[in-house]
Write a protein that holds these residues in place. Structure first.
Motif, short mmCIF file in Angstrom:
data_model
loop_
_atom_site.label_atom_id
_atom_site.label_comp_id
_atom_site.label_asym_id
_atom_site.label_seq_id
_atom_site.Cartn_x
_atom_site.Cartn_y
_atom_site.Cartn_z
N LEU A 167 0.83 -1.21 0.00
CA LEU A 167 0.00 0.00 0.00
C LEU A 167 0.86 1.26 0.00
O LEU A 167 2.02 1.24 0.43
N ASP A 168 0.27 2.36 -0.47
CA ASP A 168 0.94 3.65 -0.39
C ASP A 168 1.22 4.00 1.07
O ASP A 168 0.46 3.63 1.97
N VAL A 169 2.29 4.73 1.28
CA VAL A 169 2.67 5.10 2.64
C VAL A 169 1.54 5.83 3.35
O VAL A 169 1.30 5.63 4.55
N SER A 170 0.82 6.67 2.62
CA SER A 170 -0.26 7.44 3.23
C SER A 170 -1.40 6.56 3.73
O SER A 170 -2.15 6.95 4.62
N VAL A 171 -1.53 5.37 3.15
CA VAL A 171 -2.63 4.47 3.50
C VAL A 171 -2.19 3.47 4.57
O VAL A 171 -3.02 2.96 5.33
N GLN A 172 -0.90 3.20 4.66
CA GLN A 172 -0.40 2.18 5.59
C GLN A 172 -0.82 2.47 7.02
O GLN A 172 -1.26 1.57 7.74
N ALA A 173 -0.70 3.72 7.45
CA ALA A 173 -1.02 4.06 8.83
C ALA A 173 -2.50 3.83 9.12
O ALA A 173 -2.86 3.39 10.21
N GLU A 174 -3.37 4.11 8.13
CA GLU A 174 -4.80 3.88 8.32
C GLU A 174 -5.09 2.41 8.58
O GLU A 174 -5.88 2.07 9.47
N ILE A 175 -4.47 1.53 7.80
CA ILE A 175 -4.71 0.09 7.95
C ILE A 175 -4.13 -0.42 9.26
O ILE A 175 -4.75 -1.24 9.96
N LEU A 176 -2.97 0.07 9.66
CA LEU A 176 -2.38 -0.35 10.93
C LEU A 176 -3.25 0.10 12.11
O LEU A 176 -3.46 -0.66 13.06
N ASN A 177 -3.74 1.32 12.05
CA ASN A 177 -4.64 1.79 13.12
C ASN A 177 -5.92 0.97 13.15
O ASN A 177 -6.44 0.67 14.24
N LEU A 178 -6.44 0.61 11.97
CA LEU A 178 -7.63 -0.24 11.90
C LEU A 178 -7.37 -1.59 12.56
O LEU A 178 -8.17 -2.06 13.39
N LEU A 179 -6.26 -2.22 12.22
CA LEU A 179 -5.93 -3.53 12.80
C LEU A 179 -5.76 -3.45 14.31
O LEU A 179 -6.18 -4.35 15.04
N LYS A 180 -5.14 -2.39 14.77
CA LYS A 180 -4.96 -2.23 16.21
C LYS A 180 -6.30 -2.09 16.92
O LYS A 180 -6.53 -2.68 17.98
N ARG A 181 -7.21 -1.32 16.32
CA ARG A 181 -8.55 -1.15 16.92
C ARG A 181 -9.32 -2.46 16.92
O ARG A 181 -9.96 -2.83 17.92
N LEU A 182 -9.27 -3.19 15.82
CA LEU A 182 -10.01 -4.45 15.71
C LEU A 182 -9.51 -5.47 16.73
O LEU A 182 -10.30 -6.23 17.29
N ARG A 183 -8.21 -5.49 16.95
CA ARG A 183 -7.66 -6.42 17.95
C ARG A 183 -8.27 -6.15 19.32
O ARG A 183 -8.66 -7.07 20.04
N THR A 184 -8.38 -4.88 19.68
CA THR A 184 -8.93 -4.51 20.98
C THR A 184 -10.42 -4.82 21.06
O THR A 184 -10.91 -5.42 22.03
#
Length: 252
Positions: A167-184
């Motif tokens: 993914l583009d660098v600008s999108v990577q942070a969005e997906i990582l934040n999403l995964l972190k939220r989903l884990r919780t």
């Protein structure tokens, strides 16, 4: 009880050994990373867990149940995988709805409309995306659909194979934040494959460092901040990456 347990696992492709004597445990609710250079065997370990690399020895367990050498429908309700390439992991001729309902149909799960819309909301997509095709989505939206497909069966374990590297660098942070939220929110256990140490620092509790098909060290993610690795390869990998948060050139 461990969510994921590997003991003395060796993996081969067409009789050629590529992974040797790998052992580690991932606790329930933990986020654990496999790190190392390309070709070190990280993704192969994930494939063995899911039955996609059936030539393995040793033992693999998921939530106390032994894993077979072939894809297992029962296991699919417990563990799902998110692949690296969002462009290649979705069928180009199937709508988002078809991608998500396919797993529900295979497992005989009802209430499909409500489940599809709920999982789309979970990954930040509204109902307008439900009947779109992959070519109508951006890379980040495709990866959100891939994550939704992994979540639709309500698994307890997610295997993440470089989920942001394409993914583009600008999108990577969005997906990582999403995964972190989903884990919780869902109480998920993650086994993450990556070569990106800042991603490990952000996402994970512990990591296993792999080199040439072997685990050379298991360390806490905190080691990425203070460099407290013990194995020479791990120290070299850390130094080459500039640590978890590389400093600008003018500050080094």
């Amino acid at each position: 009880m461990s969510a994921i347990s590997l003991r003395d696992v060796g993996i081969a492709y067409n009789g050629v050994p590529v992974v040797h004597d790998v052992s580690f445990d991932v606790a329930e609710g933990e986020s654990f990373a496999l790190v190392g250079e390309s070709g070190s065997g990280k993704s192969t370990v994930l494939k063995a867990i899911t039955g996609l690399a059936p030539e393995w020895t040793g033992s693999i367990g998921i939530l106390g149940a032994p894993v077979s050498h072939q894809p297992d429908r029962t296991l699919a309700r417990t563990v799902q995988m998110v692949f690296q390439d969002p462009y290649g992991s979705l069928h180009p001729r199937k709508t988002v709805d078809a991608v998500l309902t396919e797993a529900l149909a295979i497992h005989g799960i009802g209430d499909r409309d409500a489940r599809v819309e709920a999982v789309l909301r979970d990954v930040g997509l509204d109902r307008r995306f439900r009947f779109r095709y992959p070519h109508q989505l951006s890379g980040g939206q495709r990866q959100r659909v891939a994550i939704a497909r992994a979540l639709i069966l309500e698994p307890r374990v997610l295997l993440l194979d470089e989920p942001t590297s394409a993914l583009d660098v600008s999108v990577q942070a969005e997906i990582l934040n999403l995964l972190k939220r989903l884990r919780t929110e869902h109480g998920l256990t993650y086994l993450l494959v990556t070569h990106n140490l800042p991603v490990v620092s952000f996402m994970c509790d512990r990591m296993a460092v792999m080199n040439r098909g072997r685990v050379v060290e298991i360390a806490p993610a905190a080691a990425l901040h203070d460099g407290s690795f013990s194995d020479p390869y791990s120290k070299g990998l850390y130094a080459a990456s500039g640590g978890a948060h590389p400093e600008p050139e003018d500050r080094r």
